[in-house]
Design a protein around this motif. Structure first.
Motif, PDB file in Angstrom:
ATOM      1  N   LYS A  56     -16.403   3.553 -53.903  1.00  0.00           N
ATOM      2  CA  LYS A  56     -16.008   4.867 -54.416  1.00  0.00           C
ATOM      3  C   LYS A  56     -16.217   4.934 -55.920  1.00  0.00           C
ATOM      4  O   LYS A  56     -16.100   3.913 -56.610  1.00  0.00           O
ATOM      5  N   PRO A  57     -16.504   6.127 -56.453  1.00  0.00           N
ATOM      6  CA  PRO A  57     -16.639   6.248 -57.913  1.00  0.00           C
ATOM      7  C   PRO A  57     -15.350   5.817 -58.608  1.00  0.00           C
ATOM      8  O   PRO A  57     -14.245   6.154 -58.162  1.00  0.00           O
ATOM      9  N   ALA A  58     -15.479   5.091 -59.699  1.00  0.00           N
ATOM     10  CA  ALA A  58     -14.304   4.588 -60.411  1.00  0.00           C
ATOM     11  C   ALA A  58     -13.449   5.719 -60.976  1.00  0.00           C
ATOM     12  O   ALA A  58     -12.268   5.535 -61.243  1.00  0.00           O
ATOM     13  N   SER A  59     -14.055   6.913 -61.128  1.00  0.00           N
ATOM     14  CA  SER A  59     -13.295   8.065 -61.622  1.00  0.00           C
ATOM     15  C   SER A  59     -12.207   8.482 -60.649  1.00  0.00           C
ATOM     16  O   SER A  59     -11.255   9.170 -61.033  1.00  0.00           O
ATOM     17  N   THR A  60     -12.315   8.067 -59.380  1.00  0.00           N
ATOM     18  CA  THR A  60     -11.306   8.421 -58.380  1.00  0.00           C
ATOM     19  C   THR A  60     -10.167   7.410 -58.325  1.00  0.00           C
ATOM     20  O   THR A  60      -9.207   7.608 -57.581  1.00  0.00           O
ATOM     21  N   TYR A  61     -10.252   6.333 -59.111  1.00  0.00           N
ATOM     22  CA  TYR A  61      -9.238   5.278 -59.079  1.00  0.00           C
ATOM     23  C   TYR A  61      -7.980   5.728 -59.831  1.00  0.00           C
ATOM     24  O   TYR A  61      -8.044   6.495 -60.790  1.00  0.00           O
ATOM     25  N   SER A  62      -6.852   5.194 -59.398  1.00  0.00           N
ATOM     26  CA  SER A  62      -5.607   5.398 -60.140  1.00  0.00           C
ATOM     27  C   SER A  62      -5.648   4.562 -61.423  1.00  0.00           C
ATOM     28  O   SER A  62      -6.535   3.709 -61.602  1.00  0.00           O
ATOM     29  N   GLY A  63      -4.679   4.812 -62.317  1.00  0.00           N
ATOM     30  CA  GLY A  63      -4.637   4.050 -63.563  1.00  0.00           C
ATOM     31  C   GLY A  63      -4.515   2.560 -63.327  1.00  0.00           C
ATOM     32  O   GLY A  63      -5.178   1.753 -63.983  1.00  0.00           O
ATOM     33  N   GLY A  64      -3.673   2.178 -62.361  1.00  0.00           N
ATOM     34  CA  GLY A  64      -3.510   0.753 -62.062  1.00  0.00           C
ATOM     35  C   GLY A  64      -4.768   0.136 -61.497  1.00  0.00           C
ATOM     36  O   GLY A  64      -5.116  -1.005 -61.827  1.00  0.00           O
ATOM     37  N   MET A  65      -5.478   0.882 -60.642  1.00  0.00           N
ATOM     38  CA  MET A  65      -6.728   0.373 -60.065  1.00  0.00           C
ATOM     39  C   MET A  65      -7.785   0.205 -61.150  1.00  0.00           C
ATOM     40  O   MET A  65      -8.521  -0.794 -61.163  1.00  0.00           O
ATOM     41  N   LYS A  66      -7.878   1.171 -62.058  1.00  0.00           N
ATOM     42  CA  LYS A  66      -8.852   1.055 -63.154  1.00  0.00           C
ATOM     43  C   LYS A  66      -8.555  -0.160 -64.017  1.00  0.00           C
ATOM     44  O   LYS A  66      -9.473  -0.870 -64.451  1.00  0.00           O
ATOM     45  N   ARG A  67      -7.259  -0.404 -64.262  1.00  0.00           N
ATOM     46  CA  ARG A  67      -6.914  -1.558 -65.093  1.00  0.00           C
ATOM     47  C   ARG A  67      -7.242  -2.867 -64.382  1.00  0.00           C
ATOM     48  O   ARG A  67      -7.700  -3.821 -64.996  1.00  0.00           O
ATOM     49  N   ARG A  68      -7.022  -2.905 -63.063  1.00  0.00           N
ATOM     50  CA  ARG A  68      -7.382  -4.104 -62.301  1.00  0.00           C
ATOM     51  C   ARG A  68      -8.890  -4.322 -62.316  1.00  0.00           C
ATOM     52  O   ARG A  68      -9.373  -5.453 -62.467  1.00  0.00           O
ATOM     53  N   LEU A  69      -9.653  -3.228 -62.150  1.00  0.00           N
ATOM     54  CA  LEU A  69     -11.109  -3.332 -62.195  1.00  0.00           C
ATOM     55  C   LEU A  69     -11.564  -3.798 -63.576  1.00  0.00           C
ATOM     56  O   LEU A  69     -12.491  -4.616 -63.694  1.00  0.00           O
ATOM     57  N   ASP A  70     -10.917  -3.294 -64.610  1.00  0.00           N
ATOM     58  CA  ASP A  70     -11.255  -3.677 -65.977  1.00  0.00           C
ATOM     59  C   ASP A  70     -11.105  -5.182 -66.170  1.00  0.00           C
ATOM     60  O   ASP A  70     -11.983  -5.857 -66.737  1.00  0.00           O
ATOM     61  N   ILE A  71      -9.990  -5.740 -65.692  1.00  0.00           N
ATOM     62  CA  ILE A  71      -9.772  -7.179 -65.836  1.00  0.00           C
ATOM     63  C   ILE A  71     -10.742  -7.954 -64.940  1.00  0.00           C
ATOM     64  O   ILE A  71     -11.263  -9.003 -65.334  1.00  0.00           O
ATOM     65  N   ALA A  72     -11.005  -7.443 -63.739  1.00  0.00           N
ATOM     66  CA  ALA A  72     -11.977  -8.101 -62.859  1.00  0.00           C
ATOM     67  C   ALA A  72     -13.342  -8.174 -63.535  1.00  0.00           C
ATOM     68  O   ALA A  72     -14.028  -9.215 -63.479  1.00  0.00           O
ATOM     69  N   MET A  73     -13.746  -7.100 -64.197  1.00  0.00           N
ATOM     70  CA  MET A  73     -15.018  -7.100 -64.921  1.00  0.00           C
ATOM     71  C   MET A  73     -15.001  -8.135 -66.049  1.00  0.00           C
ATOM     72  O   MET A  73     -15.997  -8.811 -66.305  1.00  0.00           O
ATOM     73  N   THR A  74     -13.861  -8.274 -66.713  1.00  0.00           N
ATOM     74  CA  THR A  74     -13.726  -9.261 -67.787  1.00  0.00           C
ATOM     75  C   THR A  74     -13.915 -10.675 -67.268  1.00  0.00           C
ATOM     76  O   THR A  74     -14.441 -11.545 -67.970  1.00  0.00           O
ATOM     77  N   LEU A  75     -13.505 -10.912 -66.016  1.00  0.00           N
ATOM     78  CA  LEU A  75     -13.552 -12.269 -65.451  1.00  0.00           C
ATOM     79  C   LEU A  75     -14.929 -12.653 -64.909  1.00  0.00           C
ATOM     80  O   LEU A  75     -15.126 -13.803 -64.519  1.00  0.00           O
ATOM     81  N   VAL A  76     -15.857 -11.720 -64.878  1.00  0.00           N
ATOM     82  CA  VAL A  76     -17.194 -12.032 -64.358  1.00  0.00           C
ATOM     83  C   VAL A  76     -17.815 -13.193 -65.125  1.00  0.00           C
ATOM     84  O   VAL A  76     -18.476 -14.053 -64.547  1.00  0.00           O
ATOM     85  N   GLY A  77     -17.590 -13.236 -66.414  1.00  0.00           N
ATOM     86  CA  GLY A  77     -18.167 -14.307 -67.227  1.00  0.00           C
ATOM     87  C   GLY A  77     -17.363 -15.596 -67.233  1.00  0.00           C
ATOM     88  O   GLY A  77     -17.693 -16.518 -67.984  1.00  0.00           O
ATOM     89  N   ASP A  78     -16.312 -15.677 -66.387  1.00  0.00           N
ATOM     90  CA  ASP A  78     -15.469 -16.874 -66.283  1.00  0.00           C
ATOM     91  C   ASP A  78     -14.944 -17.320 -67.654  1.00  0.00           C
ATOM     92  O   ASP A  78     -15.125 -18.468 -68.063  1.00  0.00           O
ATOM     93  N   PRO A  79     -14.263 -16.415 -68.383  1.00  0.00           N
ATOM     94  CA  PRO A  79     -13.787 -16.771 -69.728  1.00  0.00           C
ATOM     95  C   PRO A  79     -12.626 -17.758 -69.693  1.00  0.00           C
ATOM     96  O   PRO A  79     -11.832 -17.763 -68.752  1.00  0.00           O
ATOM     97  N   ARG A  80     -12.541 -18.582 -70.726  1.00  0.00           N
ATOM     98  CA  ARG A  80     -11.422 -19.522 -70.860  1.00  0.00           C
ATOM     99  C   ARG A  80     -10.235 -18.869 -71.545  1.00  0.00           C
ATOM    100  O   ARG A  80      -9.101 -19.313 -71.402  1.00  0.00           O
ATOM    101  N   ILE A  81     -10.504 -17.828 -72.330  1.00  0.00           N
ATOM    102  CA  ILE A  81      -9.463 -17.124 -73.073  1.00  0.00           C
ATOM    103  C   ILE A  81      -9.653 -15.628 -72.858  1.00  0.00           C
ATOM    104  O   ILE A  81     -10.773 -15.114 -72.970  1.00  0.00           O
ATOM    105  N   ILE A  82      -8.557 -14.928 -72.547  1.00  0.00           N
ATOM    106  CA  ILE A  82      -8.630 -13.485 -72.346  1.00  0.00           C
ATOM    107  C   ILE A  82      -7.694 -12.796 -73.330  1.00  0.00           C
ATOM    108  O   ILE A  82      -6.517 -13.161 -73.451  1.00  0.00           O
ATOM    109  N   PHE A  83      -8.214 -11.827 -74.037  1.00  0.00           N
ATOM    110  CA  PHE A  83      -7.415 -10.993 -74.927  1.00  0.00           C
ATOM    111  C   PHE A  83      -7.075  -9.697 -74.189  1.00  0.00           C
ATOM    112  O   PHE A  83      -7.986  -8.956 -73.802  1.00  0.00           O
TER     113      PHE A  83
END
Length: 340
Positions: A142-169
């Motif tokens: 589904k388009p991300a524009s249809t996501y709730s605020g919590g879903m968008k934030r979860r997707l945002d963090i999931a995208m951050t983890l794609v690069g397998d970071p050791r430190i997350i800000f």
């Protein structure tokens, strides 16, 4: 093996360290000598009123802007000498979602995989695993524009983890979320740390810092006003006390005679004794009552909370911060009661 909280924050290797970090915009000094030491595998929370410089710290440490002075190392790399190495080791999620609402959640993930130069098959595998981990599989097409605020934030963090970071800000990651979504985000953060990730969290929600952080620093007027565990910071603020209530007037009178430095409430048959709420002080008080053969019907420990710390250190600062944390379901803001 001691946890970062038990170790006091200074025995583990540093994921992030700064010395004398400074930043000004024109004649306005935003950071005026910030020193930090954040152990690997811990959650560090940076508190401060609006405009205190929390986001500026994150931008400097993530190499988005440069400092005017001082030194900083992130994941073992000097941010000025090796910015590319720093970027390869970190992930950043800001106050406002970086999700592209015009494409699907899955496409957002695959786009991030392309940016990290993952092979197509590897990118699809990582995207699929993260979408499942963050409970986004049903909405992936589904388009991300249809996501709730919590879903968008979860997707945002999931995208951050794609690069397998050791430190997350995480720069105010739960701003604007409802209580349920905020608690879900807290669980995600705890799971990240369990997996070995270091989390640098900025927040205005004092309850959030109390719930999540191994160590907390309060930023005010460009400097670190105080740093420590939540319990250490609470002990900086006077006003803690133990309240004893009696139903037997004779026991109340005997307690008045046996205990020192008490504030009496003769109508309620209650005594208030200054205390920092530590186990040592409570044991001493109870031992004294037992030795005198005195039994209180109710013992209540009142300790300052992070609201008190925040306002004491920042001079009142952001009044909204208190309203954000006035939650009767928050155990850290409630009185602890024990009947004897």
């Amino acid at each position: 093996m001691p946890t970062p909280r038990e170790a006091g924050g200074h025995t583990s290797s540093a994921a992030v360290s700064t010395t004398g970090l400074r930043k000004s915009y024109g004649d306005k000094t935003v950071l005026d000598g910030v020193d930090l030491h954040i152990p690997a595998g811990s959650v560090f929370a940076l508190l401060g009123p609006n405009g205190a410089g929390k986001t500026t710290v994150v931008k400097i440490l993530s190499t988005l802007i440069s400092a005017d002075g001082g030194q900083a190392r992130v994941a073992g790399h000097d941010i000025a000498a090796a910015p590319d190495a720093v970027r390869a080791a970190i992930g950043v999620t800001g106050q406002f979602s970086a999700v592209d609402g015009l494409i699907t959640g899955e496409e957002n993930m695959l786009l991030m995989a392309d940016l990290h130069h993952l092979p197509r098959s590897e990118g699809r595998r990582v995207a699929s695993e993260l979408l499942e981990r963050f409970d986004l599989v049903a909405a992936a097409k589904k388009p991300a524009s249809t996501y709730s605020g919590g879903m968008k934030r979860r997707l945002d963090i999931a995208m951050t983890l794609v690069g397998d970071p050791r430190i997350i800000f995480l720069d105010e990651p739960t701003t604007g979320l409802d209580p349920r979504s905020r608690h879900n985000m807290w669980q995600i953060i705890r799971e990240l740390v369990t997996g070995g990730v270091t989390v640098f969290l900025t927040t205005q929600y004092l309850e959030e810092a109390d719930q999540l952080a191994d160590r907390i620093a309060v930023l005010n007027d460009g400097r670190i006003a105080a740093e420590g565990t939540a319990e250490e910071l609470k002990r900086l603020i006077p006003g803690g006390h133990v309240r004893l209530r009696f139903s037997d007037p004779a026991a109340y009178r005997n307690a008045c005679l046996a205990l020192r430095e008490v504030t009496r409430d003769d109508e309620a048959l209650a005594l208030q004794i200054p205390s920092d709420g530590s186990q040592r002080e409570l044991r001493s008080l109870l031992d004294g009552l037992d030795a005198a053969g005195i039994e209180a019907d109710e013992l209540t420990v009142h300790t300052p909370d992070l609201d008190d710390v925040f306002f004491a250190l920042t001079g009142g600062g952001d009044k909204a911060g208190r309203s954000n944390t006035s939650n009767p379901s928050n155990p850290s803001n409630q009185t602890k009661e024990t009947s004897r």
